[in-house]
Design an enzyme around this catalytic site. Sequence first.
Site, PDB file in Angstrom:
ATOM      1  N   TYR A 162      16.466   9.779  -6.950  1.00  0.00           N
ATOM      2  CA  TYR A 162      16.826   8.381  -7.230  1.00  0.00           C
ATOM      3  C   TYR A 162      17.702   8.274  -8.484  1.00  0.00           C
ATOM      4  O   TYR A 162      17.529   7.359  -9.300  1.00  0.00           O
ATOM      5  CB  TYR A 162      15.568   7.520  -7.391  1.00  0.00           C
ATOM      6  CG  TYR A 162      14.896   7.216  -6.079  1.00  0.00           C
ATOM      7  CD1 TYR A 162      15.315   6.155  -5.286  1.00  0.00           C
ATOM      8  CD2 TYR A 162      13.853   8.016  -5.604  1.00  0.00           C
ATOM      9  CE1 TYR A 162      14.721   5.885  -4.079  1.00  0.00           C
ATOM     10  CE2 TYR A 162      13.249   7.756  -4.386  1.00  0.00           C
ATOM     11  CZ  TYR A 162      13.688   6.689  -3.623  1.00  0.00           C
ATOM     12  OH  TYR A 162      13.098   6.429  -2.414  1.00  0.00           O
ATOM     13  N   TYR A 209       8.182  -0.203   2.048  1.00  0.00           N
ATOM     14  CA  TYR A 209       8.615   1.165   1.770  1.00  0.00           C
ATOM     15  C   TYR A 209       7.465   2.104   2.117  1.00  0.00           C
ATOM     16  O   TYR A 209       6.340   1.931   1.632  1.00  0.00           O
ATOM     17  CB  TYR A 209       8.994   1.342   0.296  1.00  0.00           C
ATOM     18  CG  TYR A 209       9.275   2.781  -0.064  1.00  0.00           C
ATOM     19  CD1 TYR A 209      10.521   3.349   0.187  1.00  0.00           C
ATOM     20  CD2 TYR A 209       8.290   3.583  -0.644  1.00  0.00           C
ATOM     21  CE1 TYR A 209      10.773   4.681  -0.127  1.00  0.00           C
ATOM     22  CE2 TYR A 209       8.536   4.905  -0.957  1.00  0.00           C
ATOM     23  CZ  TYR A 209       9.779   5.450  -0.698  1.00  0.00           C
ATOM     24  OH  TYR A 209      10.018   6.773  -0.995  1.00  0.00           O
ATOM     25  N   ASP A 262      -1.174   2.049   4.796  1.00  0.00           N
ATOM     26  CA  ASP A 262      -0.508   2.972   3.875  1.00  0.00           C
ATOM     27  C   ASP A 262      -1.081   2.734   2.479  1.00  0.00           C
ATOM     28  O   ASP A 262      -0.632   1.874   1.745  1.00  0.00           O
ATOM     29  CB  ASP A 262       1.004   2.737   3.894  1.00  0.00           C
ATOM     30  CG  ASP A 262       1.764   3.706   3.003  1.00  0.00           C
ATOM     31  OD1 ASP A 262       1.109   4.427   2.227  1.00  0.00           O
ATOM     32  OD2 ASP A 262       3.008   3.736   3.062  1.00  0.00           O
ATOM     33  N   LYS A 313      -0.242  10.474  -3.755  1.00  0.00           N
ATOM     34  CA  LYS A 313      -0.187  10.033  -5.157  1.00  0.00           C
ATOM     35  C   LYS A 313      -1.482  10.345  -5.898  1.00  0.00           C
ATOM     36  O   LYS A 313      -1.669  11.454  -6.370  1.00  0.00           O
ATOM     37  CB  LYS A 313       0.208   8.568  -5.242  1.00  0.00           C
ATOM     38  CG  LYS A 313       1.661   8.317  -4.809  1.00  0.00           C
ATOM     39  CD  LYS A 313       2.172   6.979  -5.261  1.00  0.00           C
ATOM     40  CE  LYS A 313       3.604   6.735  -4.799  1.00  0.00           C
ATOM     41  NZ  LYS A 313       4.588   7.615  -5.454  1.00  0.00           N
TER      42      LYS A 313
END
Length: 442
Positions: free
Chosen positions: A19, A146, A240, A269
């Site tokens: 990114y 996302y 999610d 994560k």
Amino acid sequence: MPLSDNLASRDQRVIWHPYTQMKTAALPIPIVRGEGALLYAEDGKTYIDAVASWWVNLHGHAHPYIAQKVAEQLQTLEHVIFAGFTHPAAVTFAERLIRILPQGQSRIFYSDNGSTAVEVALKMAIQYWQNTGIPKRKIIAFRNSYHGDTFGAMAVSARSAFTAPFWSYLFEVEFIDVPIPGQEEETVKQLEAFARGGDVAAFIYEPLVLGTAGMVMYQPEVLDLLLTICQQHDILTIADEVMTGFGRTGRTFASDYLQHKPDMVTLSKGLTGGTMALGATSCNEKIYEAFLSDDKRKTLFHGHSYTGNPVACAAGLASLDLLLQEETQQHIDRISKRHAAFAEQLRSMDKVVDVRQRGTILAVEFEADGTSYFNKLGDTLYSFALEQGVILRPLGNIIYVIPPYCITDAQLDQVYLTIQGMRELITGARYFEPSSQTTLHD
């Protein structure tokens, strides 16, 4: 050390960062050590990691307990092929995850990260219907969502500048509006219209908080209603929880706020407390049984070289030990209450468009010329925060805080003062120095 030999310069010669527009980006900040909520740079400066290193770190950097368990595992077994073999760490971790996951989850499929966890869930959902002989292929997702950067995950994510070069390669998805306050009824109507078609295979959603969209939040009641519609029309549901899992929303999982539970859950994560890469996809027994057959063509043909890695599973088990401690739960409650109090102060201030908060997630939307990831205000705010010794990575004009649970009240004060300074920077007013003894919760 010659300037050309420092870590940042060496990095610039050989690394391509995520990114990041490498042509215009500033030199990266070299971090050489971490402890608790702090990161230590090569030049000696310290930074409060207020975004938990992209939302992964739960318990603080270089946590000695996790390090000990990882070291012990490395001395026993570093890896073994997970097709046809197993090992204690993977089995124990799966058993313990199933005990704390939303009710009904019964199987764990390991992968490497959040995107791959989503890929697995999508493949499970699509092949489930193929294996059962029912022609359902349509996927529904929230607009502006996302779910990752691999191709399936991109397909169920927002069509944006991030995915524009690949649009022609992505499978078609039906998007419905996020049911933010005031939009609930319209979102319900949109889902009902698609559901009546009878060809919807699955609905994938970020429960209660859409992360990259700008920490957009909506209420559990409307999500329960959407899940009810899915159950009535036999539509599989995929939660999610890559970002929202493991206490971020104030409960172990965002799905814990709901009466209706998903068919599948994706995790990553915080899965290892931010120690190393690991992904997991859980499913209920109904989905698992659809793949059981004498016909090998009904197998879930998916896997990764490091599936079920013992060291990653050991880190996950250690992180879970810490998460379930009463002390950690008290920290989650403390941060949530501090965020809520600070949010109330900000809501009455000019240049603040909106403040959103659930659990340990706080988002502040500043007034700007358009809300966008590419809003130039984000660069200004990011640099300002770094000058104050705080890592806050804006989503355009939206600042968010998702700290490690070990962050102290004094460190939170510094984060809050930095955000206050951002607002006053925008207004042109004098801002408080983070070193001030003023505390915003007094």
